[in-house]
Design a protein around this motif. Structure first.
Motif, PDB file in Angstrom:
ATOM      1  N   ARG A   1       0.880  -1.195  -0.068  1.00 21.46           N
ATOM      2  CA  ARG A   1       0.113   0.021   0.138  1.00 21.46           C
ATOM      3  C   ARG A   1       0.836   1.400   0.094  1.00 21.46           C
TER       4      ARG A   1
ATOM      5  N   ASP B   1      -8.004 -12.391   2.935  1.00 22.87           N
ATOM      6  CA  ASP B   1      -9.362 -11.864   3.111  1.00 22.87           C
ATOM      7  C   ASP B   1      -9.734 -10.859   2.091  1.00 22.87           C
ATOM      8  N   GLU B   2      -8.708 -10.095   1.590  1.00 23.38           N
ATOM      9  CA  GLU B   2      -8.975  -9.195   0.606  1.00 23.38           C
ATOM     10  C   GLU B   2      -9.618  -9.442  -0.617  1.00 23.38           C
ATOM     11  N   PHE B   3      -9.258 -10.862  -0.884  1.00 25.42           N
ATOM     12  CA  PHE B   3      -9.420 -11.528  -2.294  1.00 25.42           C
ATOM     13  C   PHE B   3     -10.792 -12.240  -2.106  1.00 25.42           C
TER      14      PHE B   3
ATOM     15  N   ASP C   1       1.025  -7.724   1.940  1.00 25.42           N
ATOM     16  CA  ASP C   1       0.154  -8.025   0.741  1.00 25.42           C
ATOM     17  C   ASP C   1       0.441  -9.491   0.199  1.00 25.42           C
ATOM     18  N   HIS C   2      -0.418  -9.491  -0.948  1.00 21.89           N
ATOM     19  CA  HIS C   2      -0.306 -10.746  -1.681  1.00 21.89           C
ATOM     20  C   HIS C   2       0.937 -11.380  -2.136  1.00 21.89           C
TER      21      HIS C   2
END
Length: 250
Positions: free
Chosen positions: A55, A68-70, A103-104
């Motif tokens: 970010r 979770d964001e996916f 992040d991923h």
């Protein structure tokens, strides 16, 4: 710069994780997963992973996260880190410490690589804007990151995991469908990964511009850290129109 550093370039698509992929996708990506499993972390005391999907540009204070964001539950990562190395890298790079979660671009490679209990320091570059921005900042940040871990290698024996994907315009299934200029740009990147990675410093921005790569900064960092060394491609596939490469320094 890289005498005390070894490393690899790896993809970060969540679809590479067996818990997410169905049987057909798993079969299409098996070559990539086998190549990732073949990477050795013997004789290193610190793993550094650089993602293009943070970010904001900086060094994560801890290495844990989810998908979770996916919209995917039950996928969790937690790896041991080294607070002193985190602080040292942030200072050498002149970037902030990020609170996490990772992040991923960190999470997916770390879930597929057999790093064991070796401490991991995760860092990230700010995401490339998909059309209105410029890859200049990520490339510059990747270059300054390369210089910083060169300093850190005076204290540690490092393995750099450069998290990157190549063009996303290689087949009609790709996010950008097919772009005619993507394949020549892809070929230039693969050529550098099959020889002297220094060529990535010239071709990373071009790949973003012509093929929509998310990873000009991490590609440039790999190129600068290992300039003058030899690199080999262990696996290369684009089953969904996005280039997945596993390469390592030899």
């Amino acid at each position: 710069m890289s005498a005390g550093i070894t490393g690899a370039l790896v993809p970060h698509a969540p679809l590479l994780l067996p818990d997410i992929a169905g049987p057909k996708i798993s079969a299409d990506t098996e070559t990539i997963r086998r190549a990732l499993a073949s990477l050795s972390f013997d004789d290193v005391d610190l793993v550094i992973v650089l993602s293009p999907h943070a970010r904001g540009c900086g060094v994560y204070g801890r290495v844990d996260g989810t998908l979770d964001e996916f919209g995917v539950s039950g996928i969790e990562l937690r790896r041991p880190s080294d607070p002193e190395a985190v602080d040292a890298l942030a200072a050498m790079w002149d970037k902030p410490t990020l609170p996490g979660p990772v992040d991923h671009g960190v999470l997916v490679p770390m879930m597929m690589l057999a790093t064991g209990e070796i401490p991991v320091v995760a860092a990230g570059l700010g995401e490339v804007d998909d059309g209105s921005g410029s890859p200049g900042d990520p490339v510059a940040d990747g270059s300054s990151f390369a210089r910083a871990i060169g300093q850190l290698s005076m204290r540690h024996t490092l393995f750099l995991v450069a998290s990157a994907q190549t063009s996303c315009a290689l087949t009609p299934r790709a996010p950008l469908t097919v772009l005619a200029e993507a394949k020549p740009a892809e070929a230039a990147v693969l050529s550098a990964l099959r020889g002297d990675p220094a060529g990535l410093q010239r071709s990373a921005s071009e790949l973003w511009q012509r093929g929509g790569s998310c990873s000009p900064g991490t590609l440039a960092a790999y190129g600068e850290v290992f300039a003058g060394r030899s690199s080999e491609v262990l696996a290369y596939e684009y089953p969904f129109g996005v280039g997945y490469v596993v390469a390592r320094v030899t």
